[in-house]
Design a protein around this motif. Structure first.
Motif, PDB file in Angstrom:
ATOM      1  N   GLN A 147      -1.724 -33.390  44.122  1.00  0.00           N
ATOM      2  CA  GLN A 147      -0.407 -32.812  44.393  1.00  0.00           C
ATOM      3  C   GLN A 147      -0.256 -32.621  45.887  1.00  0.00           C
ATOM      4  O   GLN A 147      -0.922 -31.744  46.473  1.00  0.00           O
ATOM      5  N   TYR A 148       0.579 -33.445  46.495  1.00  0.00           N
ATOM      6  CA  TYR A 148       0.875 -33.298  47.912  1.00  0.00           C
ATOM      7  C   TYR A 148       1.888 -32.175  48.086  1.00  0.00           C
ATOM      8  O   TYR A 148       2.644 -31.861  47.155  1.00  0.00           O
TER       9      TYR A 148
ATOM     10  N   GLU B 155       5.499 -31.768  46.300  1.00  0.00           N
ATOM     11  CA  GLU B 155       5.686 -32.857  45.338  1.00  0.00           C
ATOM     12  C   GLU B 155       5.033 -32.519  44.002  1.00  0.00           C
ATOM     13  O   GLU B 155       4.303 -31.547  43.870  1.00  0.00           O
TER      14      GLU B 155
ATOM     15  N   SER C  95      -3.665 -37.456  55.912  1.00  0.00           N
ATOM     16  CA  SER C  95      -2.700 -37.632  54.825  1.00  0.00           C
ATOM     17  C   SER C  95      -3.293 -37.366  53.442  1.00  0.00           C
ATOM     18  O   SER C  95      -2.555 -37.313  52.447  1.00  0.00           O
ATOM     19  N   ASP C  96      -4.593 -37.181  53.362  1.00  0.00           N
ATOM     20  CA  ASP C  96      -5.224 -36.849  52.076  1.00  0.00           C
ATOM     21  C   ASP C  96      -5.155 -35.354  51.782  1.00  0.00           C
ATOM     22  O   ASP C  96      -5.572 -34.907  50.702  1.00  0.00           O
ATOM     23  N   SER C  97      -4.678 -34.583  52.723  1.00  0.00           N
ATOM     24  CA  SER C  97      -4.553 -33.140  52.514  1.00  0.00           C
ATOM     25  C   SER C  97      -3.634 -32.883  51.328  1.00  0.00           C
ATOM     26  O   SER C  97      -2.472 -33.304  51.317  1.00  0.00           O
ATOM     27  N   ALA C  98      -4.160 -32.187  50.320  1.00  0.00           N
ATOM     28  CA  ALA C  98      -3.425 -31.983  49.071  1.00  0.00           C
ATOM     29  C   ALA C  98      -4.281 -31.105  48.169  1.00  0.00           C
ATOM     30  O   ALA C  98      -5.385 -30.700  48.524  1.00  0.00           O
TER      31      ALA C  98
END
Lengths: 119, 113
Positions: B38-39, B42, B83-86
């Motif tokens: 889950q970003y 989103e 961008s993998d931060s989630a």
């Protein structure tokens, strides 16, 4: 691609009032949707399965009279928390099943989730 | 009953570091196993899945292998990006499909540049 949208993303309501959360499939029809909730530091837990045109199926321990689910159309399911209390404060998230065609499998898409705070 | 236990977060890494998020499960029968991501802002998205023992799911550089002997499905990535931060959720389904999912608590990953 297919998208499921939830609204509102955040809501604060007073204790004793009711609040409605909507879950929409934006570009596909979903005969089945699912509602989950997640209490702080806990797992996402399935609350109920919402079936278009029929009654929802609730998981054990979930009060169906408190958490009203309506799936009146193929693109919309609503969860209404009735007579909300502070202990109902939680993260609620829905998912919708897009039926596969031909040999492709069904696909589940999740909404963004809704944070409910009851004060 | 069926359950999923995943590593508690938050996890903070520097870019290009190696990532492992542990996940173990308890289930009757032969579950399918999933990782969802889950970003921020989103919905949950399916990242990868495995439906039987020794299967390896992979996507976007992430991998997880279904280990029946250790009842595990650890998520790995060799070199993480900002961008993998989630938030990452491990889940299982004992009905074969991805309908009734049993989730872990989620692990928040932050990758710093």
């Amino acid at each position: 691609g297919a998208v499921v949208s939830q609204h509102p993303s955040r809501v604060i309501c007073k204790s004793g009032t009711s609040v409605k959360i909507e879950c929409r499939s934006l570009d596909f029809q979903a005969t089945t949707m699912f509602w989950y909730r997640q209490f702080p530091k806990q797992s996402l837990m399935l609350m109920a399965t919402s079936n278009e045109g029929s009654k929802a199926t609730y998981e054990q321990g979930v009060e169906k009279d408190k958490f009203l689910i309506n799936h009146a159309s193929l693109t919309l399911s609503t969860l209404t928390v009735t007579s909300a209390h502070p202990e109902d404060s939680s993260f609620y998230i829905c998912s919708a099943r897009q039926l596969g065609t031909g040999v492709s499998q069904d696909t589940i898409y999740f909404g963004e989730g809704s944070w409910l705070t009851v004060v | 009953g069926d359950s999923v236990t995943q590593m508690e977060g938050p996890v903070t890494l520097s870019e290009e570091a190696f990532l492992t998020i542990n996940c173990t499960y308890t289930a009757t029968g032969y579950p399918s196993l999933f990782w969802y991501v889950q970003y921020p802002g989103e919905g949950l998205q399916l990242l990868l899945k495995a439906t039987k023992a020794d299967d390896k799911g992979s996507n976007k550089g992430f991998e997880a292998t279904y280990r029946k002997e250790t009842t595990s499905f650890h998520l790995e990535k060799g070199s993480v990006q900002v961008s993998d931060s989630a938030v990452y959720f491990c889940a299982l389904s004992v009905q074969g499909g991805s309908e009734k999912l049993v989730f872990g608590k989620g692990t928040k990953l932050t990758v710093n540049p």
